[in-house]
Structures are given as C-alpha cells and as structure tokens.
Design a protein around this motif. Structure first.
Motif, short mmCIF file in Angstrom:
data_model
loop_
_atom_site.label_atom_id
_atom_site.label_comp_id
_atom_site.label_asym_id
_atom_site.label_seq_id
_atom_site.Cartn_x
_atom_site.Cartn_y
_atom_site.Cartn_z
N GLN A 1 -2.28 -6.05 0.55
CA GLN A 1 -3.47 -6.91 0.55
C GLN A 1 -3.50 -7.87 -0.62
O GLN A 1 -3.88 -9.02 -0.46
CB GLN A 1 -4.75 -6.07 0.54
CG GLN A 1 -5.04 -5.41 1.86
CD GLN A 1 -6.21 -4.45 1.78
OE1 GLN A 1 -6.84 -4.27 0.74
NE2 GLN A 1 -6.50 -3.80 2.90
N GLY A 2 -3.10 -7.43 -1.77
CA GLY A 2 -3.17 -8.28 -2.95
C GLY A 2 -1.84 -8.85 -3.39
O GLY A 2 -1.71 -9.28 -4.53
N ALA A 3 -0.87 -8.86 -2.50
CA ALA A 3 0.48 -9.27 -2.92
C ALA A 3 1.05 -10.31 -1.96
O ALA A 3 0.81 -10.26 -0.75
CB ALA A 3 1.40 -8.05 -2.95
N HIS B 1 2.37 -1.66 -8.97
CA HIS B 1 1.99 -2.59 -10.02
C HIS B 1 2.75 -3.87 -9.80
O HIS B 1 3.88 -3.87 -9.28
CB HIS B 1 2.24 -2.02 -11.42
CG HIS B 1 3.68 -1.82 -11.74
ND1 HIS B 1 4.47 -2.81 -12.28
CD2 HIS B 1 4.49 -0.76 -11.54
CE1 HIS B 1 5.70 -2.35 -12.43
NE2 HIS B 1 5.75 -1.11 -11.99
N ASP B 2 2.14 -4.97 -10.19
CA ASP B 2 2.76 -6.27 -10.02
C ASP B 2 3.29 -6.36 -8.58
O ASP B 2 2.54 -6.17 -7.65
CB ASP B 2 3.83 -6.52 -11.08
CG ASP B 2 3.27 -6.39 -12.49
OD1 ASP B 2 2.15 -6.89 -12.73
OD2 ASP B 2 3.93 -5.77 -13.34
N ASP B 3 4.57 -6.62 -8.42
CA ASP B 3 5.10 -6.70 -7.05
C ASP B 3 6.01 -5.51 -6.71
O ASP B 3 6.85 -5.60 -5.85
CB ASP B 3 5.83 -8.04 -6.83
CG ASP B 3 7.10 -8.18 -7.65
OD1 ASP B 3 7.30 -7.39 -8.61
OD2 ASP B 3 7.91 -9.08 -7.36
N CYS C 1 0.24 2.04 -13.30
CA CYS C 1 0.12 1.63 -11.89
C CYS C 1 -1.31 1.74 -11.37
O CYS C 1 -2.13 2.45 -11.94
CB CYS C 1 0.98 2.55 -11.01
SG CYS C 1 2.75 2.42 -11.29
N THR C 2 -1.55 1.07 -10.29
CA THR C 2 -2.73 1.29 -9.47
C THR C 2 -2.34 2.37 -8.47
O THR C 2 -1.29 2.26 -7.82
CB THR C 2 -3.13 0.00 -8.73
OG1 THR C 2 -3.43 -1.00 -9.70
CG2 THR C 2 -4.32 0.23 -7.82
N ALA D 1 7.94 -10.03 2.00
CA ALA D 1 7.25 -11.25 1.58
C ALA D 1 6.25 -11.64 2.67
O ALA D 1 6.58 -11.60 3.87
CB ALA D 1 8.24 -12.38 1.33
N ARG D 2 5.06 -12.00 2.22
CA ARG D 2 4.03 -12.47 3.16
C ARG D 2 4.51 -13.75 3.82
O ARG D 2 5.04 -14.65 3.14
CB ARG D 2 2.73 -12.70 2.41
CG ARG D 2 1.58 -13.11 3.31
CD ARG D 2 0.27 -13.26 2.53
NE ARG D 2 -0.04 -12.11 1.70
CZ ARG D 2 -0.54 -10.94 2.16
NH1 ARG D 2 -0.74 -10.78 3.45
NH2 ARG D 2 -0.80 -9.96 1.32
#
Length: 154
Positions: free
Chosen positions: A101-103, A73-75, A55-56, A149-150
């Motif tokens: 931010q990245g998802a 990690h991932d989603d 993971c991050t 979900a964005r």
C-alpha cells in the motif's frame, strides 16, 4: 482483513514473542533442513531488538492468536511468515498488501529451495532479479532476490 474471524493490526513490542513463535514454526516447516538454527530465546531477541527497532511489523490474528507476521522497512520485506496450519487462507497475501500500500516497489530475499515461497511471490507479481550461492547469508543457503514494482496507474 476481518473476514472469517481474521484481523490484522500493527504490532507492538508486547507482540514480539508471538511474532518470533510464528516465524520459527513457519520457517522450520518450510525449511526443515535448517530447523533448529536458532533457539527460541534467540528468535525472541531478534524480533524485540532487531525487527521491532528497524521495521514496521503487522500481524494477522485468528481470534486472539497470531497466525502471520510481516516486517518491512523502506522498500524491503525482511520477514513474512504464516503458521503452517493457517497457510492457504489469504493471510500472507493480506499482509503483503499492507506493505504494498505504501510502496512503489518492494524487494526481498528467499531461499532458492523454498519453492512454495517462490510460487507465492511470483503469483503476486514479484520477479526474480538476482540469485546468489548463499555465501553472504547466515544459513549459507543459495537465495534469490525478488522485486515488485507498482505499475503506472496501478
């Protein structure tokens, strides 16, 4: 996040023992019927060998002391814990925003009986999409999967 002496940063392997302590303190406070499920040594191993490897991880710090941790990690959000004394100050929300931010979408599991966590996620746009009887998790505790979900243009 730097207001009120709080800061966030990506965690390194050297931070994993502190992350495990935050996890255990928050977990035991929120879920007292599951307290003592793992020893501190098992928690440290889990963060060093599993979370850090897959993971991050980001941490929130009040001065030099870690007050919150998120692992994703991932989603998937795998872990999000804030020390009980630091809850209600925006730390969990700030850590969640880092993952968002990245998802385009994120999902996570939490226990059905963890009403505070459920309110936290629902207030931030997560929706419950699946409930289980707990037979597939280590704790044998009924859980719920949340999805965020964005929004288009968001």
């Amino acid at each position: 996040m730097t207001s009120s002496g709080l800061s966030t940063r990506r965690l390194q392997l050297a931070d994993m023992d502190a992350a495990a302590r935050v996890h255990r303190a928050a977990f035991d406070e929120a879920l007292p019927w599951l307290a003592g499920l793992h020893t501190p040594d098992e928690d440290r191993w889990f963060y060093r060998e599993r979370m850090f490897a897959t993971c991050t991880l980001w941490g929130a710090f009040d001065g030099g002391a870690m007050s919150g941790v998120i692992a994703f990690h991932d989603d998937w959000i795998e872990q999000l814990y804030v020390l009980p004394a630091a809850q209600g100050r925006g730390i969990g929300g700030a850590l969640l925003e880092i993952a968002q931010q990245g998802a385009d979408r994120l999902q996570l599991w939490t226990f059905q009986r963890n009403a505070r966590a459920r309110r936290f996620y629902e207030a931030r746009g997560f929706a419950a999409v699946e409930e289980t009887d707990g037979s597939r998790n280590e704790e044998r505790e009924p859980d719920v999967r949340y999805l965020w979900a964005r929004r288009a243009g968001g």
